[in-house]
Design a protein around this motif. Structure first.
Motif, PDB file in Angstrom:
ATOM      1  N   SER A   1       7.307  -8.530  -1.486  1.00 51.23           N
ATOM      2  CA  SER A   1       6.455  -7.473  -2.113  1.00 51.23           C
ATOM      3  C   SER A   1       5.027  -7.256  -1.348  1.00 51.23           C
ATOM      4  O   SER A   1       5.112  -7.918  -0.715  1.00 51.23           O
ATOM      5  CB  SER A   1       6.291  -8.465  -3.120  1.00 51.23           C
ATOM      6  OG  SER A   1       5.302  -9.270  -3.100  1.00 51.23           O
ATOM      7  N   TYR A   2       4.075  -6.397  -2.098  1.00 52.12           N
ATOM      8  CA  TYR A   2       3.053  -5.957  -1.105  1.00 52.12           C
ATOM      9  C   TYR A   2       1.784  -5.691  -1.955  1.00 52.12           C
ATOM     10  O   TYR A   2       2.201  -5.044  -3.077  1.00 52.12           O
ATOM     11  CB  TYR A   2       2.591  -5.451  -0.727  1.00 52.12           C
ATOM     12  CG  TYR A   2       3.818  -5.707   1.158  1.00 52.12           C
ATOM     13  CD1 TYR A   2       3.367  -5.982   2.132  1.00 52.12           C
ATOM     14  CD2 TYR A   2       4.614  -5.014   1.597  1.00 52.12           C
ATOM     15  CE1 TYR A   2       4.085  -6.528   3.335  1.00 52.12           C
ATOM     16  CE2 TYR A   2       5.918  -5.322   2.101  1.00 52.12           C
ATOM     17  CZ  TYR A   2       5.317  -6.020   2.862  1.00 52.12           C
ATOM     18  OH  TYR A   2       6.312  -6.545   3.826  1.00 52.12           O
ATOM     19  N   ASP A   3       0.512  -6.014  -2.059  1.00 53.94           N
ATOM     20  CA  ASP A   3      -0.207  -4.899  -2.417  1.00 53.94           C
ATOM     21  C   ASP A   3      -0.736  -4.120  -1.863  1.00 53.94           C
ATOM     22  O   ASP A   3      -0.520  -3.822  -0.635  1.00 53.94           O
ATOM     23  CB  ASP A   3      -1.326  -6.014  -3.278  1.00 53.94           C
ATOM     24  CG  ASP A   3      -2.340  -6.470  -2.752  1.00 53.94           C
ATOM     25  OD1 ASP A   3      -2.195  -6.325  -0.498  1.00 53.94           O
ATOM     26  OD2 ASP A   3      -3.471  -7.142  -2.818  1.00 53.94           O
TER      27      ASP A   3
ATOM     28  N   TYR B   1     -11.897   1.137  -3.311  1.00 56.26           N
ATOM     29  CA  TYR B   1     -10.617   0.362  -4.141  1.00 56.26           C
ATOM     30  C   TYR B   1      -9.107   0.343  -3.636  1.00 56.26           C
ATOM     31  O   TYR B   1      -8.811  -0.652  -4.644  1.00 56.26           O
ATOM     32  CB  TYR B   1     -11.400   0.715  -5.661  1.00 56.26           C
ATOM     33  CG  TYR B   1     -10.684   2.270  -5.763  1.00 56.26           C
ATOM     34  CD1 TYR B   1      -9.379   2.624  -6.274  1.00 56.26           C
ATOM     35  CD2 TYR B   1     -11.263   3.073  -6.135  1.00 56.26           C
ATOM     36  CE1 TYR B   1      -9.538   3.653  -6.472  1.00 56.26           C
ATOM     37  CE2 TYR B   1     -11.792   3.956  -6.460  1.00 56.26           C
ATOM     38  CZ  TYR B   1     -10.328   4.876  -6.311  1.00 56.26           C
ATOM     39  OH  TYR B   1     -10.250   5.728  -7.009  1.00 56.26           O
ATOM     40  N   HIS B   2      -9.158   1.530  -3.236  1.00 53.23           N
ATOM     41  CA  HIS B   2      -7.348   1.571  -3.207  1.00 53.23           C
ATOM     42  C   HIS B   2      -7.653   2.076  -1.129  1.00 53.23           C
ATOM     43  O   HIS B   2      -7.691   2.936  -1.060  1.00 53.23           O
ATOM     44  CB  HIS B   2      -6.780   2.378  -3.852  1.00 53.23           C
ATOM     45  CG  HIS B   2      -5.111   3.047  -3.287  1.00 53.23           C
ATOM     46  ND1 HIS B   2      -4.467   1.548  -3.663  1.00 53.23           N
ATOM     47  CD2 HIS B   2      -4.229   3.868  -3.800  1.00 53.23           C
ATOM     48  CE1 HIS B   2      -2.868   2.251  -3.673  1.00 53.23           C
ATOM     49  NE2 HIS B   2      -3.220   3.340  -3.600  1.00 53.23           N
ATOM     50  N   VAL B   3      -5.823   1.830  -0.793  1.00 57.69           N
ATOM     51  CA  VAL B   3      -6.531   2.469   0.510  1.00 57.69           C
ATOM     52  C   VAL B   3      -4.157   2.600   0.795  1.00 57.69           C
ATOM     53  O   VAL B   3      -3.727   2.410   0.156  1.00 57.69           O
ATOM     54  CB  VAL B   3      -6.485   1.805   2.037  1.00 57.69           C
ATOM     55  CG1 VAL B   3      -7.662   0.955   2.181  1.00 57.69           C
ATOM     56  CG2 VAL B   3      -5.465  -0.102   1.314  1.00 57.69           C
ATOM     57  N   GLY B   4      -4.357   3.236   1.834  1.00 58.48           N
ATOM     58  CA  GLY B   4      -2.350   3.702   1.993  1.00 58.48           C
ATOM     59  C   GLY B   4      -2.044   4.958   3.803  1.00 58.48           C
ATOM     60  O   GLY B   4      -3.401   4.238   4.385  1.00 58.48           O
TER      61      GLY B   4
ATOM     62  N   ALA C   1       1.060   0.950  -1.597  1.00 63.80           N
ATOM     63  CA  ALA C   1       1.787   0.553  -2.292  1.00 63.80           C
ATOM     64  C   ALA C   1       0.401   0.688  -3.565  1.00 63.80           C
ATOM     65  O   ALA C   1      -0.529   0.577  -3.865  1.00 63.80           O
ATOM     66  CB  ALA C   1       1.516  -1.417  -2.207  1.00 63.80           C
ATOM     67  N   GLN C   2       1.724   1.157  -4.683  1.00 60.93           N
ATOM     68  CA  GLN C   2       0.446   2.144  -5.773  1.00 60.93           C
ATOM     69  C   GLN C   2      -0.130   1.282  -7.051  1.00 60.93           C
ATOM     70  O   GLN C   2      -1.314   1.082  -6.838  1.00 60.93           O
ATOM     71  CB  GLN C   2       0.983   3.308  -6.326  1.00 60.93           C
ATOM     72  CG  GLN C   2       2.119   4.728  -5.232  1.00 60.93           C
ATOM     73  CD  GLN C   2      -0.222   4.961  -4.365  1.00 60.93           C
ATOM     74  OE1 GLN C   2      -0.461   4.374  -3.123  1.00 60.93           O
ATOM     75  NE2 GLN C   2      -0.876   5.474  -5.539  1.00 60.93           N
ATOM     76  N   ASN C   3       0.651   0.644  -7.502  1.00 54.73           N
ATOM     77  CA  ASN C   3       0.354   0.143  -8.444  1.00 54.73           C
ATOM     78  C   ASN C   3       2.106  -0.620  -9.377  1.00 54.73           C
ATOM     79  O   ASN C   3       2.780  -0.670  -8.364  1.00 54.73           O
ATOM     80  CB  ASN C   3       0.037   0.569  -9.869  1.00 54.73           C
ATOM     81  CG  ASN C   3       0.823   1.985 -10.478  1.00 54.73           C
ATOM     82  OD1 ASN C   3       1.904   1.783 -10.280  1.00 54.73           O
ATOM     83  ND2 ASN C   3       0.226   2.995  -9.988  1.00 54.73           N
ATOM     84  N   PRO C   4       2.214  -1.976  -9.612  1.00 58.88           N
ATOM     85  CA  PRO C   4       3.121  -2.450 -10.529  1.00 58.88           C
ATOM     86  C   PRO C   4       4.187  -1.431 -10.682  1.00 58.88           C
ATOM     87  O   PRO C   4       5.245  -2.165 -10.814  1.00 58.88           O
ATOM     88  CB  PRO C   4       2.316  -3.704 -11.444  1.00 58.88           C
ATOM     89  CG  PRO C   4       1.135  -3.376 -11.329  1.00 58.88           C
ATOM     90  CD  PRO C   4       0.824  -2.115 -10.506  1.00 58.88           C
TER      91      PRO C   4
ATOM     92  N   GLU D   1       6.280   6.780  -1.547  1.00 60.87           N
ATOM     93  CA  GLU D   1       5.359   7.574  -0.317  1.00 60.87           C
ATOM     94  C   GLU D   1       5.665   9.617  -1.214  1.00 60.87           C
ATOM     95  O   GLU D   1       6.313   9.589  -2.269  1.00 60.87           O
ATOM     96  CB  GLU D   1       7.282   8.460   0.349  1.00 60.87           C
ATOM     97  CG  GLU D   1       7.046   9.473   1.412  1.00 60.87           C
ATOM     98  CD  GLU D   1       7.831   9.635   2.302  1.00 60.87           C
ATOM     99  OE1 GLU D   1       8.233  10.711   2.997  1.00 60.87           O
ATOM    100  OE2 GLU D   1       8.949   8.946   2.966  1.00 60.87           O
ATOM    101  N   ARG D   2       4.820   9.205  -1.356  1.00 62.86           N
ATOM    102  CA  ARG D   2       4.306  10.744  -2.278  1.00 62.86           C
ATOM    103  C   ARG D   2       3.287  11.940  -1.314  1.00 62.86           C
ATOM    104  O   ARG D   2       2.404  11.535  -0.227  1.00 62.86           O
ATOM    105  CB  ARG D   2       2.951  10.187  -2.907  1.00 62.86           C
ATOM    106  CG  ARG D   2       4.144   9.372  -3.665  1.00 62.86           C
ATOM    107  CD  ARG D   2       4.194  10.009  -4.885  1.00 62.86           C
ATOM    108  NE  ARG D   2       4.735   8.987  -6.208  1.00 62.86           N
ATOM    109  CZ  ARG D   2       6.187   8.763  -6.280  1.00 62.86           C
ATOM    110  NH1 ARG D   2       7.046   8.338  -5.553  1.00 62.86           N
ATOM    111  NH2 ARG D   2       6.514   7.570  -7.569  1.00 62.86           N
TER     112      ARG D   2
END
Length: 277
Positions: free
Chosen positions: A187-189, A239-242, A253-256, A262-263
């Protein structure tokens, strides 16, 4: 019987002791002295013919002097009381004026603080509005660019070398769970995933999104290449990376709820990108 016994006496009768007396008066040592003088009574023939008796009583002047002294003391006490009351009234008035002035100053400062807080809130609201407008404009531009890229793919979007190794690792993680603070392998954030991915090709990234977005060289969203790090928010405060994988797509890793997915970029247009390869 004696021959002289029947001879009438030719002596004048004696006056009564109280028949004639003279009254003399005098003041001695603050007392009134009365002297009575007159003929002595027959029974007092051996005493002096002029007798004096003295009657002493307080004089009127002494009584007036005592009354005047008492009145002066009362007047002096009344004056002292009046002066004390005046001083107390003056002190009370001064204290009241000082308290009123202090209250006015406190009210003024409170009003200034309230006004400053209102202006600061207005500035923050305006700044947030401007940032939202900027992000919206960037996303619109990116969405247009993504559509163009999808309809006419460029050979420049095909990953090779380290970029291919990086993207293959990311694709292998798709479907795994999103767990805040996790860095793999099950698992990851968001920043844990990008850190692990770049470690595969020998690039060490900081742990959190804010710091990762500040690495490398900033690139335009219109000129993305596979392996570019995407960020959401401001650079250095993301606040977020990809990671962009080419073809108008990214993996993150979008959210729980979604986990690692992949988007298309149009799904959630990023704010910016940096190039690390």
């Amino acid at each position: 019987m004696s021959q002289t016994a029947q001879i009438p006496s030719h002596r004048k009768p004696r006056r009564a002791a109280s028949s004639t007396r003279a009254l003399r008066a005098g003041v001695t040592g603050g007392f009134l002295t009365l002297a009575v003088a007159g003929a002595a009574a027959p029974a007092l023939a051996a005493e002096p013919s002029a007798a004096e008796s003295t009657l002493e009583m307080p004089t009127l002047g002494s009584t007036l002097a005592s009354s005047a002294a008492q009145s002066a003391d009362a007047t002096q006490q009344a004056a002292a009381d009046y002066q004390l009351q005046a001083q107390q009234d003056q002190a009370a008035a001064k204290a009241k004026a000082t308290a009123k002035k202090a209250k006015a100053e406190a009210d003024r400062k409170a009003q200034e603080a309230k006004e400053a807080a209102r202006k600061a809130a207005a500035r923050r609201a305006a700044q947030e509005k401007a940032e939202r407008a900027s992000r919206t404009a960037e996303r619109t531009s990116l969405s247009t660019a993504s559509s163009n890229t999808t309809s006419a793919p460029s050979t420049a979007t095909k990953a090779t070398g380290n970029a291919a190794t990086l993207i293959n690792f990311l694709k292998a993680q798709v479907g795994k769970a999103y767990v805040l603070g996790s860095s793999g392998p099950s698992s990851y954030d968001c920043s844990g995933l990008t850190q692990s991915a770049f470690n595969q090709i020998g690039i060490s990234l900081p742990r959190v999104s804010q710091d990762q977005s500040n690495q490398g060289t900033a690139v335009s969203l219109d000129n993305l290449q596979p392996g570019d790090l995407l960020y959401w928010g401001a650079r250095g405060n993301a606040y977020h990376v990809g990671v962009y994988i080419g073809g108008g797509k990214f993996i993150g890793a979008q959210n729980p709820s979604t986990g690692i997915v992949e988007r298309d970029l149009s799904y959630d247009p990023p704010s910016g990108a940096v190039r690390l390869l």
